[in-house]
Motif scaffolding. Structure first.
Motif, short mmCIF file in Angstrom:
data_model
loop_
_atom_site.label_atom_id
_atom_site.label_comp_id
_atom_site.label_asym_id
_atom_site.label_seq_id
_atom_site.Cartn_x
_atom_site.Cartn_y
_atom_site.Cartn_z
N LEU A 1 -1.24 -0.37 8.59
CA LEU A 1 0.01 0.16 9.18
C LEU A 1 0.55 1.39 8.25
O LEU A 1 1.78 1.67 8.19
N THR A 2 -0.41 1.86 7.53
CA THR A 2 0.20 3.14 6.88
C THR A 2 -0.85 4.65 7.26
O THR A 2 -1.90 4.28 7.89
N SER A 3 0.04 5.81 7.27
CA SER A 3 -0.70 6.88 7.35
C SER A 3 -0.82 7.46 5.80
O SER A 3 -0.73 6.99 5.11
N THR A 4 -1.34 8.70 5.94
CA THR A 4 -1.20 9.44 4.79
C THR A 4 -0.41 10.95 4.84
O THR A 4 -0.22 11.56 5.83
N ARG B 1 -2.22 21.41 -7.38
CA ARG B 1 -2.36 20.17 -7.44
C ARG B 1 -2.16 19.44 -6.13
O ARG B 1 -1.01 19.40 -5.62
N ILE B 2 -3.13 18.93 -5.66
CA ILE B 2 -2.89 18.24 -4.23
C ILE B 2 -3.09 16.67 -4.41
O ILE B 2 -4.17 16.06 -4.98
N THR B 3 -2.16 16.07 -3.84
CA THR B 3 -2.12 14.39 -4.11
C THR B 3 -1.96 13.86 -2.61
O THR B 3 -1.35 14.39 -1.80
N LYS B 4 -2.99 12.97 -2.44
CA LYS B 4 -3.22 12.34 -0.80
C LYS B 4 -2.43 10.93 -1.12
O LYS B 4 -2.96 10.14 -2.02
N LYS C 1 -12.29 2.75 17.21
CA LYS C 1 -12.81 3.27 16.38
C LYS C 1 -12.02 4.34 15.32
O LYS C 1 -12.31 4.59 14.38
N LEU C 2 -10.90 4.67 15.87
CA LEU C 2 -10.15 5.64 15.12
C LEU C 2 -8.98 4.85 14.58
O LEU C 2 -8.40 3.91 14.99
N HIS C 3 -8.53 5.34 13.33
CA HIS C 3 -7.60 5.12 12.40
C HIS C 3 -7.99 3.56 11.76
O HIS C 3 -7.86 3.37 10.46
N ALA C 4 -8.05 2.42 12.35
CA ALA C 4 -8.41 1.11 12.02
C ALA C 4 -9.29 0.58 12.85
O ALA C 4 -9.20 0.53 14.06
N ARG C 5 -10.35 -0.30 12.23
CA ARG C 5 -11.06 -1.31 13.16
C ARG C 5 -11.20 -2.70 12.37
O ARG C 5 -10.99 -2.89 11.17
N GLY C 6 -11.28 -3.75 13.19
CA GLY C 6 -11.23 -4.98 12.76
C GLY C 6 -9.82 -5.60 12.16
O GLY C 6 -8.90 -5.08 12.76
N PRO C 7 -9.77 -6.74 11.60
CA PRO C 7 -8.62 -7.27 11.19
C PRO C 7 -7.49 -6.36 10.59
O PRO C 7 -8.01 -5.49 9.54
N PRO D 1 0.83 -1.23 0.17
CA PRO D 1 0.05 0.02 0.02
C PRO D 1 0.81 1.16 0.14
O PRO D 1 0.30 2.31 -0.42
N VAL D 2 2.12 1.20 0.29
CA VAL D 2 2.93 2.49 0.46
C VAL D 2 3.07 3.10 -0.95
O VAL D 2 3.66 2.35 -1.86
N GLY D 3 2.73 4.23 -0.95
CA GLY D 3 2.89 5.00 -2.29
C GLY D 3 1.69 5.18 -3.10
O GLY D 3 1.58 5.98 -3.86
#
Length: 429
Positions: free
Chosen positions: A414-417, A120-123, A402-408, A105-107
């Motif tokens: 394990l990434t942010s933005t 121009r904005i990229t997330k 409930k913040l950032h990640a939930r479930g498996p 997922p990185v990148g």
């Protein structure tokens, strides 16, 4: 008076094991973030091969842990979680190969848009940072956590329980030796060998060195980390899971789901701890289901409704309902209706995994909508709450917050933005 060089040397000496290893992990963060997917995948495959080549030395080290555990009176279920053999090591190595095969997922670009002023904005997805993981007697977590963190470009500091110290030490030695032959900096993987509780407490306060802490283990461990950490925490794992069997449930389906949820592997967090049954179902089918559970070695504890229908049921207390047994023990509660079942789950559940068994589609939808949990099931065992079963490969844990990640929590968790903004000289008026 000491000169600057002497003061620097004194500061290095003064570092504890925890702080020193966290610093070494932190120093690799830039290099880790710059690794290509090809470099990471090639390294993970090499690590998997190394585990297989050194499996006997790992089994031997694990034998030391098992021997200490037996001497200390460790329960059979916990010894099972601790034990390694060649088959389990082969499975752990295969887990690394599966992580290597998963998309990186990185990148990844999550969004790109242009503003009226020409910006121009990229997330984009980026590594989460330096991750600290505090866990208990499951040495497979050492490899799973290392693989997931390294794949996502995150340095990781591991602090396992004392029960698995010999196993974890040897596993990390094998991984370090293998990492030295790849693009992965060996310092990106650190194991805290100090088993004293103070080392875990110190990790929880390493703001500026650790970006996040993930606890994996029982409710007491998770509660301690959540209550005492100043480093941000992703809460995982505590699993007081319920199966509610509705009045109109298919009796054979209900029995198979309940048996699987309890006995397929009772030591894990997605195993059922309390079976809730509608009175109409209980009066017709509970005795037969209880007999099958007992045949599987399950001790039954129950409320007055269960005791009225079954022989030799240990009375269940509030403490029982609030306990994650991780063993062949099951609470049974008989309820008058679904509302009573929902109230019980809301009071005692840990927002992990909950199930309804019913042929009534409307009741099933209501259950799915109203139960607050990371995973909610209709006519399926709670044992499926797992990264592999969800198609994520190995997981870092099951997030019950409930913040950032939930479930498996697979690789994307394990990434942010970060936002990348490209301009042509714009200034803000």
């Amino acid at each position: 008076m000491m000169d600057g060089q002497q003061l620097g040397a004194q500061a290095v000496v003064a570092d504890s094991e925890v702080r020193g290893k966290a610093k070494r992990a932190r120093a690799t963060a830039t290099a880790m973030a710059a690794l290509t997917t090809e470099q990471k995948n090639k390294a993970l495959l090499h690590l998997a091969d190394a585990l297989l080549m050194q499996q006997q030395s790992i089994v031997d080290a694990n034998g030391e842990d098992l021997r200490r555990g037996r001497e200390n009176g460790t329960s059979a279920s916990l010894l099972d979680r601790l034990a390694l053999n060649q088959q389990r090591i082969a499975g752990i190595a295969e887990g690394l190969r599966q992580i290597a095969a998963l998309p990186d997922p990185v990148g990844d670009v999550l969004d790109t848009f242009d503003r009226p002023n020409g910006l121009r904005i990229t997330k984009r997805r980026v590594p989460l940072g330096v991750i600290g993981i505090i866990y208990e007697a499951r040495p497979n977590v050492t490899v799973d956590a290392a693989g997931l963190c390294l794949k996502t470009g995150n340095p990781v500091v591991l602090r396992g329980g004392s029960a698995a110290l010999s196993s974890n030490r040897r596993i990390v030695q094998v991984l370090h030796e293998a990492m030295a032959q790849t693009a992965l900096p060996p310092d990106a993987l650190q194991l805290i060998e100090d088993a004293d509780r103070a080392s875990a407490s110190e990790m929880m306060k390493l703001n500026g060195l650790l970006d996040v802490i993930i606890p994996r283990g029982g409710a007491a461990l998770i509660r301690t980390v959540v209550e005492h950490a100043s480093v941000p925490v992703i809460e995982t794992g505590a699993g007081i899971c319920h199966t509610y069997v509705d009045a109109g449930a298919d009796p054979e389906m209900a029995a198979e789901i309940a048996l699987n949820a309890k006995v397929q592997r009772p030591s894990v967090c997605n195993a059922m701890e309390t079976l809730i049954v509608h009175r109409a179902y209980a009066e017709r089918h509970l005795a037969a289901l209880a007999a099958r559970l007992r045949e599987a070695g399950v001790e039954l504890r129950g409320d007055e409704g269960a005791a009225a229908l079954l022989d030799a049921v240990v009375p269940a207390t509030d403490s029982d309902y609030a306990t994650e047994y991780s063993d062949y023990i099951l609470n049974i509660r008989v309820v008058a209706d679904m509302d009573e079942a929902l109230r019980h789950i809301a009071r005692y559940g840990t927002m992990h995994s909950e199930c309804i068994v019913t042929e009534d589609a409307a009741r099933a939808e209501r259950f799915l909508q109203q139960v607050d949990a990371a995973a909610v099931y209709h006519n399926a065992s709670t044992r499926f709450t797992d990264g592999f079963e969800f198609g994520y490969g190995a997981e870092i844990g099951i997030s019950t917050q409930k913040l950032h990640a939930r479930g498996p929590m697979g690789l994307p968790a394990l990434t942010s933005t970060k936002y990348e903004i490209r301009g042509t000289g714009q200034i803000r008026p």
